[in-house]
Scaffold this active site. Structure first.
Site, PDB file in Angstrom:
ATOM      1  N   GLY A  93       0.593  -1.224   0.180  1.00 32.30           N
ATOM      2  CA  GLY A  93       0.022  -0.152   0.099  1.00 32.30           C
ATOM      3  C   GLY A  93       0.819   1.221  -0.021  1.00 32.30           C
ATOM      4  O   GLY A  93       0.293   2.253   0.446  1.00 32.30           O
ATOM      5  N   HIS A 100       9.981   6.482   3.146  1.00 36.08           N
ATOM      6  CA  HIS A 100       9.496   7.103   4.636  1.00 36.08           C
ATOM      7  C   HIS A 100       9.278   5.909   5.794  1.00 36.08           C
ATOM      8  O   HIS A 100       8.695   4.693   5.288  1.00 36.08           O
ATOM      9  CB  HIS A 100       8.261   7.832   4.564  1.00 36.08           C
TER      10      HIS A 100
HETATM   11  P1  AMP Z   1       2.536   5.328   2.413  1.00 34.36           P
HETATM   12  O1  AMP Z   1       1.132   4.987   2.132  1.00 34.36           O
HETATM   13  O2  AMP Z   1       3.239   4.288   3.320  1.00 34.36           O
HETATM   14  O3  AMP Z   1       3.096   5.711   1.035  1.00 34.36           O
HETATM   15  O4  AMP Z   1       2.603   6.665   3.318  1.00 34.36           O
HETATM   16  C1  AMP Z   1       2.264   8.006   2.998  1.00 34.36           C
HETATM   17  C2  AMP Z   1       1.806   8.662   4.019  1.00 34.36           C
HETATM   18  O5  AMP Z   1       2.097  10.165   3.858  1.00 34.36           O
HETATM   19  C3  AMP Z   1       0.548   8.511   4.317  1.00 34.36           C
HETATM   20  O6  AMP Z   1       0.344   8.196   5.847  1.00 34.36           O
HETATM   21  C4  AMP Z   1      -0.261   9.923   4.203  1.00 34.36           C
HETATM   22  O7  AMP Z   1      -1.217  10.251   5.209  1.00 34.36           O
HETATM   23  C5  AMP Z   1       1.137  10.667   4.312  1.00 34.36           C
HETATM   24  N1  AMP Z   1       0.980  11.983   3.868  1.00 34.36           N
HETATM   25  C6  AMP Z   1       0.466  12.314   2.472  1.00 34.36           C
HETATM   26  N2  AMP Z   1       0.599  13.644   2.463  1.00 34.36           N
HETATM   27  C7  AMP Z   1       1.246  14.186   3.358  1.00 34.36           C
HETATM   28  C8  AMP Z   1       1.738  15.397   3.622  1.00 34.36           C
HETATM   29  N3  AMP Z   1       1.539  16.510   2.777  1.00 34.36           N
HETATM   30  N4  AMP Z   1       2.162  15.894   4.838  1.00 34.36           N
HETATM   31  C9  AMP Z   1       2.437  14.893   5.993  1.00 34.36           C
HETATM   32  N5  AMP Z   1       2.068  13.407   5.491  1.00 34.36           N
HETATM   33  C10 AMP Z   1       1.354  13.173   4.454  1.00 34.36           C
END
Ligand code: AMP
Ligand code: ZN
Length: 114
Positions: A93, A100
């Site tokens: 996902g 990150h």
């Molecule tokens: P993943 O699904 O592991 O790629 O995680 C991506 C994460 O980035 C998700 O938990 C989102 O809520 C977070 N996310 C997306 N846009 C932002 C943003 N502008 N600032 C902080 N977190 C974000």
């Protein structure tokens, strides 16, 4: 990287809620928290994900984990416990293709994850 959301956070184009920062790594609050505490820890240099990491990135990977640990302490979840997650690719996902580490805590979590 031109069109990468997290590179825009590193450059300051998008302003995150910073938890802590080192020369190479930034930790900030997730915008859609999946737990009472949800911090993301990223390398400032663009790396798309774990599949793009190479042996030479070993120090950086270590620093990501150390900053994740420090972020847990800073946000008060070190004692009660926390989970570190790196979603990699479609089945996991992954939605943002800039490496990150999720730091999740402040609630009891289930295992196995969904
Ligand atoms: P993943 O699904 O592991 O790629 O995680 C991506 C994460 O980035 C998700 O938990 C989102 O809520 C977070 N996310 C997306 N846009 C932002 C943003 N502008 N600032 C902080 N977190 C974000
Ligand atoms: Zn990026």
């Amino acid at each position: 990287m031109h069109d990468c959301l997290f590179c825009k956070i590193v450059s300051g184009e998008i302003e995150p809620q910073i938890v802590l920062e080192t020369e190479q790594v930034l930790a900030f609050k997730d915008i859609h928290p999946a737990a009472a505490t949800h911090v993301l820890v990223i390398p400032k240099r663009h790396i798309a994900g774990m599949e793009d990491v190479v042996t030479g990135d070993a120090m950086l990977l270590g620093e990501l984990l150390l900053v994740a640990k420090a972020a847990a302490a800073r946000t008060g979840i070190a004692k009660t416990g926390y989970r570190l997650v790196i979603n990699t690719g479609e089945n996991a996902g992954q939605s943002v293709f800039h490496l990150h580490v999720h730091v999740l805590g402040g609630r009891k979590m289930a295992w196995p994850p969904g």
